[in-house]
Structure formats: C-alpha cells, structure tokens
Write a protein that holds these residues in place. Structure first.
Motif, PDB file in Angstrom:
ATOM      1  N   SER A   6      -2.367  -1.480  16.760  1.00  0.00           N
ATOM      2  CA  SER A   6      -2.372  -0.888  15.443  1.00  0.00           C
ATOM      3  C   SER A   6      -1.456  -0.493  14.674  1.00  0.00           C
ATOM      4  N   TYR A   7      -1.473  -0.723  13.563  1.00  0.00           N
ATOM      5  CA  TYR A   7      -0.218  -0.726  12.602  1.00  0.00           C
ATOM      6  C   TYR A   7      -0.840   0.063  11.268  1.00  0.00           C
ATOM      7  N   ASP A  38       1.724  -3.212   2.703  1.00  0.00           N
ATOM      8  CA  ASP A  38       0.865  -2.341   2.480  1.00  0.00           C
ATOM      9  C   ASP A  38      -0.224  -2.781   1.366  1.00  0.00           C
ATOM     10  N   LYS A  39      -1.473  -2.296   1.223  1.00  0.00           N
ATOM     11  CA  LYS A  39      -2.441  -2.510   0.375  1.00  0.00           C
ATOM     12  C   LYS A  39      -2.658  -3.786   0.100  1.00  0.00           C
ATOM     13  N   ALA A  40      -2.627  -4.905   1.017  1.00  0.00           N
ATOM     14  CA  ALA A  40      -2.743  -6.132   0.989  1.00  0.00           C
ATOM     15  C   ALA A  40      -4.340  -6.556   1.164  1.00  0.00           C
ATOM     16  N   ARG A  44      -6.374  -1.925  -0.643  1.00  0.00           N
ATOM     17  CA  ARG A  44      -5.995  -0.672   0.090  1.00  0.00           C
ATOM     18  C   ARG A  44      -5.535  -0.680   1.320  1.00  0.00           C
ATOM     19  N   TYR A  45      -5.904  -1.495   2.329  1.00  0.00           N
ATOM     20  CA  TYR A  45      -5.594  -1.724   3.760  1.00  0.00           C
ATOM     21  C   TYR A  45      -4.173  -2.478   3.770  1.00  0.00           C
ATOM     22  N   PRO A  46      -3.467  -2.149   4.887  1.00  0.00           N
ATOM     23  CA  PRO A  46      -2.337  -2.968   5.137  1.00  0.00           C
ATOM     24  C   PRO A  46      -2.613  -4.347   5.982  1.00  0.00           C
ATOM     25  N   LYS A  57      10.159  -6.861  12.136  1.00  0.00           N
ATOM     26  CA  LYS A  57       9.382  -6.126  13.035  1.00  0.00           C
ATOM     27  C   LYS A  57       8.568  -5.031  12.533  1.00  0.00           C
ATOM     28  N   VAL A  58       7.429  -4.754  12.959  1.00  0.00           N
ATOM     29  CA  VAL A  58       6.590  -3.858  12.756  1.00  0.00           C
ATOM     30  C   VAL A  58       6.280  -2.533  13.854  1.00  0.00           C
TER      31      VAL A  58
END
Length: 102
Positions: A6-7, A38-40, A44-46, A57-58
C-alpha cells in the motif's frame, strides 16, 4: 499468506477496519521502478506508475493478507485500479494496485 503493498489510503487504520474488519499486520518496504502520482485517480487518490527505472522508488507498507482480503481490497479499489504482482526491495513479492488502462 500474500503481501499487499500500500502506498495510499489502505494504510489508514479506519480504512482497514472498514474494509477488512481489523487492522492489518505489515512492514515498511519499497517498490523500485515506480513513481507515485498524487491525486491521479478521480482527482483525489494516488497512483503508482511503473517506470522500469530502478532509481525511481515508492515507500509504502507491505501487509500480510489472504485471498479473501485481496477480494475485499479489489472491491474497495474499484475498476480504476488493477492488482499486479511485483517484487519489493526486500525481495518479497507483493500485490500492488496500478492504473487499469483497460
């Protein structure tokens, strides 16, 4: 057991209680070759995008889940995402929600 990386919102304890009926057990990990936007989704959501560049990297959380948990997460994530299996920096394989371009 499987891992779900989860990211975003799945790291929120309230979201976990709502979806899974409990808090998930997990560990910090990183997925290489991805960038986070972000907000993609729905503004609103990543979203993480697979770049293939190991420098990208994430950071996120790898949660232990079972197949029933994954089905619940699929419903929560909607058709905007699809779940794919990738290897994390730790070497563990984890399911990650990426853009569903279908």
């Amino acid at each position: 057991m499987e891992y779900l990386f989860s990211y975003g919102t799945l790291q929120d304890p309230k979201v976990q209680e709502y979806i899974f009926g409990r808090l998930l057990q997990g560990k910090t990990d990183t997925v290489l070759g991805f960038k986070k936007q972000d907000k993609a989704v729905f503004g609103r959501y990543p979203l993480v995008v697979h770049t293939g560049n190991p420098e990208d990297k994430v950071l996120g959380m790898a949660y232990k889940v079972d197949l029933n948990d994954l089905k619940k997460a699929d419903i929560y994530e909607t058709k905007a995402y699809k779940r794919e299996l990738f290897t994390l920096q730790s070497g563990d394989k984890a399911w990650i929600y990426v853009e569903n371009s279908n």
